[in-house]
Design a protein around this motif. Structure first.
Motif, PDB file in Angstrom:
ATOM      1  N   GLU A 272      42.669  42.230  32.474  1.00 10.65           N
ATOM      2  CA  GLU A 272      43.480  41.049  32.959  1.00 10.65           C
ATOM      3  C   GLU A 272      42.764  39.941  33.612  1.00 10.65           C
ATOM      4  OE1 GLU A 272      46.593  40.462  36.582  1.00 10.65           O
ATOM      5  OE2 GLU A 272      46.736  42.445  35.569  1.00 10.65           O
ATOM      6  N   GLY A 273      42.751  38.847  33.047  1.00  8.13           N
ATOM      7  CA  GLY A 273      42.166  37.630  33.277  1.00  8.13           C
ATOM      8  C   GLY A 273      42.596  36.994  34.584  1.00  8.13           C
ATOM      9  N   THR A 274      42.293  36.126  34.930  1.00 11.73           N
ATOM     10  CA  THR A 274      42.572  35.231  36.151  1.00 11.73           C
ATOM     11  C   THR A 274      42.939  33.641  35.788  1.00 11.73           C
ATOM     12  OG1 THR A 274      40.997  36.574  37.645  1.00 11.73           O
ATOM     13  CG2 THR A 274      41.486  34.458  38.392  1.00 11.73           C
ATOM     14  N   GLY A 275      44.209  33.645  35.809  1.00  6.95           N
ATOM     15  CA  GLY A 275      44.708  32.146  35.411  1.00  6.95           C
ATOM     16  C   GLY A 275      44.690  31.963  33.913  1.00  6.95           C
ATOM     17  N   HIS A 276      44.360  30.515  33.722  1.00  9.81           N
ATOM     18  CA  HIS A 276      44.240  30.218  32.454  1.00  9.81           C
ATOM     19  C   HIS A 276      42.883  30.476  31.652  1.00  9.81           C
ATOM     20  CE1 HIS A 276      41.948  26.696  33.883  1.00  9.81           C
ATOM     21  NE2 HIS A 276      42.890  26.374  34.773  1.00  9.81           N
ATOM     22  N   ALA A 277      42.871  29.951  30.586  1.00  6.57           N
ATOM     23  CA  ALA A 277      41.658  30.212  29.675  1.00  6.57           C
ATOM     24  C   ALA A 277      40.125  29.776  30.138  1.00  6.57           C
ATOM     25  CB  ALA A 277      42.003  29.453  28.368  1.00  6.57           C
TER      26      ALA A 277
ATOM     27  N   ASP B 204      34.030  49.368  39.130  1.00  5.72           N
ATOM     28  CA  ASP B 204      34.161  49.437  37.735  1.00  5.72           C
ATOM     29  C   ASP B 204      35.439  48.351  37.362  1.00  5.72           C
ATOM     30  OD1 ASP B 204      31.953  50.723  37.214  1.00  5.72           O
ATOM     31  OD2 ASP B 204      32.714  52.659  37.243  1.00  5.72           O
ATOM     32  N   MET B 205      36.440  48.645  37.827  1.00  2.70           N
ATOM     33  CA  MET B 205      37.827  48.170  37.434  1.00  2.70           C
ATOM     34  C   MET B 205      37.709  46.632  37.950  1.00  2.70           C
ATOM     35  SD  MET B 205      40.525  51.285  38.527  1.00  2.70           S
ATOM     36  CE  MET B 205      41.860  50.102  37.912  1.00  2.70           C
ATOM     37  N   SER B 206      36.960  46.479  38.960  1.00  2.00           N
ATOM     38  CA  SER B 206      36.862  44.994  39.479  1.00  2.00           C
ATOM     39  C   SER B 206      35.364  44.653  39.879  1.00  2.00           C
ATOM     40  CB  SER B 206      37.954  45.013  40.798  1.00  2.00           C
ATOM     41  OG  SER B 206      37.579  43.777  41.300  1.00  2.00           O
ATOM     42  N   PRO B 207      34.637  44.143  38.869  1.00  2.00           N
ATOM     43  CA  PRO B 207      33.345  44.218  39.066  1.00  2.00           C
ATOM     44  C   PRO B 207      32.902  42.759  39.824  1.00  2.00           C
ATOM     45  CG  PRO B 207      33.846  43.737  36.675  1.00  2.00           C
ATOM     46  CD  PRO B 207      34.851  44.290  37.421  1.00  2.00           C
ATOM     47  N   VAL B 208      33.468  41.731  39.466  1.00  2.00           N
ATOM     48  CA  VAL B 208      33.060  40.363  40.133  1.00  2.00           C
ATOM     49  C   VAL B 208      34.395  40.041  41.032  1.00  2.00           C
ATOM     50  CG1 VAL B 208      32.355  38.437  39.825  1.00  2.00           C
ATOM     51  CG2 VAL B 208      31.555  40.107  38.561  1.00  2.00           C
TER      52      VAL B 208
ATOM     53  N   ALA C 198      43.642  44.891  40.594  1.00  2.26           N
ATOM     54  CA  ALA C 198      43.001  46.320  40.188  1.00  2.26           C
ATOM     55  C   ALA C 198      43.537  47.491  41.044  1.00  2.26           C
ATOM     56  CB  ALA C 198      41.558  46.006  40.125  1.00  2.26           C
ATOM     57  N   VAL C 199      43.420  47.274  42.317  1.00  5.68           N
ATOM     58  CA  VAL C 199      43.968  48.040  43.260  1.00  5.68           C
ATOM     59  C   VAL C 199      45.531  48.624  43.031  1.00  5.68           C
ATOM     60  CG1 VAL C 199      44.466  48.400  45.652  1.00  5.68           C
ATOM     61  CG2 VAL C 199      42.499  47.308  45.057  1.00  5.68           C
ATOM     62  N   LEU C 200      46.192  47.614  42.553  1.00  4.93           N
ATOM     63  CA  LEU C 200      47.684  47.667  42.335  1.00  4.93           C
ATOM     64  C   LEU C 200      47.667  48.754  41.036  1.00  4.93           C
ATOM     65  CD1 LEU C 200      50.568  47.320  42.690  1.00  4.93           C
ATOM     66  CD2 LEU C 200      50.119  45.270  41.040  1.00  4.93           C
ATOM     67  N   MET C 201      46.946  48.427  39.828  1.00  6.84           N
ATOM     68  CA  MET C 201      47.056  49.202  38.974  1.00  6.84           C
ATOM     69  C   MET C 201      46.572  50.758  39.013  1.00  6.84           C
ATOM     70  SD  MET C 201      48.409  47.261  36.332  1.00  6.84           S
ATOM     71  CE  MET C 201      47.835  47.921  34.640  1.00  6.84           C
ATOM     72  N   LYS C 202      45.481  50.766  39.732  1.00  4.75           N
ATOM     73  CA  LYS C 202      44.817  52.158  40.116  1.00  4.75           C
ATOM     74  C   LYS C 202      45.897  52.965  40.896  1.00  4.75           C
ATOM     75  CE  LYS C 202      40.880  54.369  42.265  1.00  4.75           C
ATOM     76  NZ  LYS C 202      40.570  55.180  41.004  1.00  4.75           N
ATOM     77  N   GLU C 203      46.525  52.409  41.873  1.00  7.87           N
ATOM     78  CA  GLU C 203      47.514  53.173  42.685  1.00  7.87           C
ATOM     79  C   GLU C 203      48.909  53.549  41.938  1.00  7.87           C
ATOM     80  OE1 GLU C 203      48.251  51.018  46.269  1.00  7.87           O
ATOM     81  OE2 GLU C 203      46.222  51.798  47.107  1.00  7.87           O
ATOM     82  N   VAL C 204      49.618  52.413  41.300  1.00  4.75           N
ATOM     83  CA  VAL C 204      50.550  52.846  40.643  1.00  4.75           C
ATOM     84  C   VAL C 204      50.521  54.023  39.596  1.00  4.75           C
ATOM     85  CG1 VAL C 204      52.293  51.764  38.937  1.00  4.75           C
ATOM     86  CG2 VAL C 204      51.471  50.468  40.906  1.00  4.75           C
TER      87      VAL C 204
ATOM     88  N   GLY D 220      42.454  52.388  30.325  1.00  5.45           N
ATOM     89  CA  GLY D 220      41.513  51.820  31.306  1.00  5.45           C
ATOM     90  C   GLY D 220      41.901  50.535  31.525  1.00  5.45           C
ATOM     91  N   PHE D 221      41.540  50.101  32.772  1.00  2.00           N
ATOM     92  CA  PHE D 221      42.223  48.858  33.366  1.00  2.00           C
ATOM     93  C   PHE D 221      41.010  48.103  34.068  1.00  2.00           C
ATOM     94  CE2 PHE D 221      43.402  45.577  36.571  1.00  2.00           C
ATOM     95  CZ  PHE D 221      44.338  44.801  35.832  1.00  2.00           C
ATOM     96  N   LEU D 222      40.577  46.841  33.383  1.00  2.00           N
ATOM     97  CA  LEU D 222      39.529  46.078  33.918  1.00  2.00           C
ATOM     98  C   LEU D 222      40.077  44.637  34.308  1.00  2.00           C
ATOM     99  CD1 LEU D 222      36.342  45.698  34.223  1.00  2.00           C
ATOM    100  CD2 LEU D 222      36.611  44.709  31.668  1.00  2.00           C
ATOM    101  N   LYS D 223      39.615  44.219  35.685  1.00  6.28           N
ATOM    102  CA  LYS D 223      39.928  42.960  36.161  1.00  6.28           C
ATOM    103  C   LYS D 223      38.621  42.212  36.220  1.00  6.28           C
ATOM    104  CE  LYS D 223      42.463  39.605  38.220  1.00  6.28           C
ATOM    105  NZ  LYS D 223      43.851  39.060  37.871  1.00  6.28           N
ATOM    106  N   PRO D 224      37.991  41.492  35.245  1.00  7.37           N
ATOM    107  CA  PRO D 224      36.593  41.264  35.265  1.00  7.37           C
ATOM    108  C   PRO D 224      36.440  40.127  36.371  1.00  7.37           C
ATOM    109  CG  PRO D 224      37.455  40.843  33.092  1.00  7.37           C
ATOM    110  CD  PRO D 224      38.680  41.132  34.136  1.00  7.37           C
ATOM    111  N   VAL D 225      37.088  39.298  36.763  1.00  7.03           N
ATOM    112  CA  VAL D 225      36.843  38.277  37.577  1.00  7.03           C
ATOM    113  C   VAL D 225      37.926  38.226  38.488  1.00  7.03           C
ATOM    114  CG1 VAL D 225      36.123  35.988  38.279  1.00  7.03           C
ATOM    115  CG2 VAL D 225      35.346  37.191  36.409  1.00  7.03           C
ATOM    116  N   GLY D 226      37.805  38.484  39.995  1.00  4.72           N
ATOM    117  CA  GLY D 226      38.807  38.624  40.998  1.00  4.72           C
ATOM    118  C   GLY D 226      38.732  37.656  41.986  1.00  4.72           C
TER     119      GLY D 226
END
Length: 213
Positions: free
Chosen positions: A117-122, A73-77, A58-64, A37-43
């Protein structure tokens, strides 16, 4: 948190190669026969697919990898223009943390591994209460920090990010120093291992460094 093994990928900044590492990890997980499963919580950068706003990663991972989960669900926010200002000014009433938690549960269903997969630094996302450190803690996911080549800069940035994750009670599983040419810099992996070990010993913490190849 019960269920599949989770791993949270964070970077020390933009253009560190985090998505490339995500692709490599996802391919390895699937090659081993595990359900992913792949999750990108905040895009922050998103596309609109069939009326659904979803982060481009998320679109890339789903397609590849032809992943079965719904994009929402993969990209909720996702953060459209002016979203952070609207949030700070109280004009956003959605429960963003609940949206992430519910998406994680949906994506995790019947999976062996969930790659987050997060977005940028901590600290990215702190403005809306969903920094990478906060989300990793909420989802009880150990973190892999992705940096880029060099000596001083990656060590400094990894130590800085490690500190914020540690403050949130998140275990840092390791670090990937990306974009390293070992042909022209054959000693760099050992230099980085030693430098990070020394930094870890000074902070009474420890994490491994992984060579990505």
């Amino acid at each position: 948190m019960s269920g599949p093994q989770r791993i949270f990928l964070a970077a020390t900044g933009q253009n560190r190669g985090k998505t490339t590492v995500s692709l490599g990890l996802a391919a390895a997980v699937l090659a081993d026969g595990h359900r992913l499963g792949f999750l990108k919580p905040v895009g922050q950068r998103y596309l609109v697919i069939d009326g659904t706003r979803a982060d481009e990663d998320a679109v890339l991972m789903k397609e590849v990898f032809d992943l079965p989960d719904a994009l929402n669900d993969m990209s909720p926010v996702t953060l459209p223009r002016h979203f952070t200002t609207d949030f700070v000014m109280g004009r956003v009433t959605d429960d963003l943390a609940s949206a992430v938690a519910e998406a994680d549960q949906a994506v995790a269903r019947d999976k062996d591994v969930v790659l987050i997969e997060g977005t940028g630094h901590a600290g990215v996302g702190a403005v809306i209460g969903l920094s990478n450190a906060t989300v990793a803690a909420m989802l009880e996911a150990p973190v892999l920090i992705v940096s880029e080549g060099g000596v001083g800069r990656p060590i400094d940035e990894i130590v800085l990010n490690h500190a914020l994750f540690e403050r949130h009670g998140v275990r840092v599983a390791g670090a990937v120093v990306n974009k390293v040419n070992v042909d022209t810099n054959p000693d760099l992996p050992e230099v980085l291992r030693r430098g990070l070990a020394q930094a870890a010993s000074r902070s009474a913490s420890c994490w491994p460094i992984r060579r990505w190849s």
